[in-house]
Design an enzyme around this catalytic site. Structure first.
Site, mmCIF file in Angstrom:
data_model
loop_
_atom_site.group_PDB
_atom_site.id
_atom_site.type_symbol
_atom_site.label_atom_id
_atom_site.label_comp_id
_atom_site.label_asym_id
_atom_site.label_seq_id
_atom_site.Cartn_x
_atom_site.Cartn_y
_atom_site.Cartn_z
ATOM 1 N N ASP A 1 0.832 -1.193 0.000
ATOM 2 C CA ASP A 1 0.000 0.000 0.000
ATOM 3 C C ASP A 1 0.875 1.254 0.000
ATOM 4 O O ASP A 1 1.862 1.327 0.733
ATOM 5 C CB ASP A 1 -0.873 -0.028 1.271
ATOM 6 C CG ASP A 1 -1.926 1.061 1.276
ATOM 7 O OD1 ASP A 1 -2.781 1.053 0.375
ATOM 8 O OD2 ASP A 1 -1.904 1.921 2.183
ATOM 9 N N GLU B 1 1.547 -0.664 -5.041
ATOM 10 C CA GLU B 1 0.480 0.295 -5.329
ATOM 11 C C GLU B 1 1.178 1.643 -5.346
ATOM 12 O O GLU B 1 1.451 2.234 -4.307
ATOM 13 C CB GLU B 1 -0.609 0.283 -4.257
ATOM 14 C CG GLU B 1 -1.790 1.158 -4.646
ATOM 15 C CD GLU B 1 -2.112 2.288 -3.680
ATOM 16 O OE1 GLU B 1 -3.023 3.069 -3.994
ATOM 17 O OE2 GLU B 1 -1.481 2.420 -2.618
#
Ligand code: NOJ
Ligand code: MG
Length: 532
Positions: A214, A273
């Site tokens: 993330d 990401e």
């Protein structure tokens, strides 16, 4: 379950092919909305485990699970208070282990989400930091500006809107690029590196096949945290390097994680990401000594226009090929409006979405499928009273709210919760979803689910799809035609039919097609695969 047991390696009967990620189809499970095992209206790990056969039947190679760790759920679990436990909402560690085991038994790899840019404000470190402990140095605390320190230390804005700083009782401010409940970690501090290495090992030891990382572009902030001098910074993400995103320093972290992943057997992977301003900068995340994949958001944000799509395809492939990686096609995820709706909604949106699925599954590289896109689910227009996205409560920072793509999946039955679980569903499902359920579409010729099943299965059977070369063939404006080694893919992005010389033997099409021996009329907004 004891820590000891949790660390035991599971059996891994998953066949080990080399470089599996290069052309893997990876299915994103947004755990809270996939399947509810205990009837509390919230999807969980036992629910997901029971539905793994759906993924095996779909033919995907791996599943990515969104965060299920101990968390107050201020941002759907992307605010982690304890990285080594399963939140009771979603089950327990034994459930996680059972899910990994069962997935492997079915031939599916498992990727879990790791959230290293920030913790929850309820994490033990942050609580100790607020109490004045040495943990303070593991976050970004700064005195404010202004005579009384009443102004934030700089002009950075939260991705969710409002200032990226919150003032604490003692007068200092702390940085949070997302919600105030998500304080950013200071990755210049050695304890942070050490802790995450240990967390990665914890899940690798439990048997996971990799991590979706993330905010992989956010961990390092520019020296001195300079002002940006402009407002509406969320709109600049992905358009330029910001002092808090895509700083060169993040690559050192990814290199060290790659070394850690490589020290395990079984080709464990890291997926970034990352929002980078260009395909070239994104490719830096997948250099040979860094991560294996980075989501290609350039394609996700591309308009429905053949020449724009071709440009994105070319630049993505050129950039990743230059570093020896493949690209990663993504049409939807839990943060964006579902692509059937982005593409215009209704019948048109669905037609385009089906065509886009065949297009991306025919391109070189890996493809991600966001849960429900195989059912052709549209974005749900929810009343504000049920919204839960922190961006909704923080103002106008993030365009497009993220609840409408997170509505729980319809599995079966005539009315809500459509087999999602025994209880209700944490976000309301629309009345008309009966026809979209997995049960309703299974075995139904022409359904979106059967289209995905055929496409993913054929992709494995036909020579030349997946990893490898592609070559553009000449075609009329508004269409795209390319050849892989044994397959030609034709896309007509126009609102009218287009005639082409029949490229080969029809293998699969997003709409009904009846090619003549020499010429084929490609219906509006459709895609087809031809064997040659
Ligand atoms: C990206 C995640 O996909 C999103 O859901 C989350 O809100 C932010 N990162 C912050 O963790
Ligand atoms: Mg539940």
């Amino acid at each position: 379950m004891t820590q000891e047991l949790a660390r035991t390696r599971t059996d891994q009967p998953v066949p080990r092919t080399t470089n599996w990620w290069r052309d893997a189809v990876i299915y994103q499970v947004y755990v809270r909305s996939f399947a509810d095992g205990d009837g509390d209206g919230i999807g969980d790990l036992p629910g997901a485990r029971a539905r793994l056969p759906h993924l095996a039947e779909l033919g995907v190679d791996a599943v990515w699970l969104t965060p299920f760790y101990g968390s107050p759920q201020a941002d759907g679990g992307y605010d982690v208070a304890d990285y080594r436990v399963v939140d009771p909402l979603f089950g327990n560690l034994a459930d996680a282990q059972a899910l990994v085991y069962e997935a492997h038994r079915l031939g599916l790899r498992v990727i879990v989400d790791i959230v290293p840019n920030h913790t929850s404000d309820q994490h033990a470190w942050f609580r100790a930091a607020l109490a004045g402990g040495e943990e303070r140095a593991r976050y970004h605390f700064r005195p404010g500006r202004g005579a009384e320190g009443e102004l934030p230390p700089n002009d950075w804005e939260s991705v969710f809107g409002g200032p990226a700083w919150t003032r604490t009782a003692d007068g200092d401010w702390y940085l949070h690029l997302f919600a105030a409940e998500q304080p950013d970690l200071n990755w210049e501090h050695p304890a942070v590196h050490k802790e995450f290495e240990s967390i990665l090992r914890f899940w690798l030891d439990l048997g996971v096949d990799g991590f979706r990382i993330d905010v992989a572009h956010g961990m390092i902030k520019a020296d001195g945290m300079p002002d940006i001098g402009r407002r509406e910074q969320a709109k600049m993400i992905g358009a330029q390097v910001l002092p808090f995103f895509d700083q060169d320093g993040v690559h050192e972290i990814h290199r060290s994680w790659r070394r850690l992943l490589d020290s395990y057997d079984g080709e464990r992977i890291g997926v970034a990401e990352a929002w980078a301003p260009s395909a070239e900068r994104l490719a830096l995340y997948v250099r040979p000594d860094e991560l294996h994949q980075a989501f290609n958001f350039q394609f996700l944000t591309c308009a429905w226009d053949a020449s724009a799509m071709r440009q994105v395809i070319d630049s993505s492939l050129a950039a990743t090929t230059s570093v020896g990686a493949t690209t990663t096609w993504v049409l939807s995820n839990h943060d964006v409006v579902r692509h059937t709706t982005r593409y215009g909604g209704g019948e048109q949106g669905l037609r385009r979405a089906r065509a886009a699925a065949l297009l991306t599954l025919a391109l070189p590289g890996s493809a991600y499928v966001y849960q429900g896109e195989e059912l052709g689910l549209p974005e749900v227009d929810l009343p504000d009273s049920v919204r839960q996205d922190p961006a909704f409560f923080r103002g106008d920072g993030q365009e497009g709210l993220r609840d409408g793509c997170r509505v729980p999946l319809p599995w079966s039955g005539d009315s809500a919760p459509y087999g999602f679980g025994r209880g209700g569903s944490w976000l309301p499902q629309p009345d008309g979803w009966k026809a979209l359920s997995v049960a309703a579409q299974s075995g139904e010729p022409g359904s979106t689910l059967e289209l995905y099943r055929s496409a993913i299965t054929l992709r494995k059977q036909l020579t030349g799809l997946g990893d490898g070369e592609m070559e553009w063939l000449e075609s009329p404006v508004g269409t795209l035609v390319f050849r892989r080694s044994g397959v030609v893919c034709t896309l007509n992005a126009l609102a009218d039919a287009v005639e082409l010389p029949t490229p080969g033997r029809l293998a699969l099409s997003s709409v009904e097609l009846t090619p003549a021996a020499d010429v084929v009329r490609l219906p509006a907004e459709s895609c087809a695969w031809w064997t040659v």
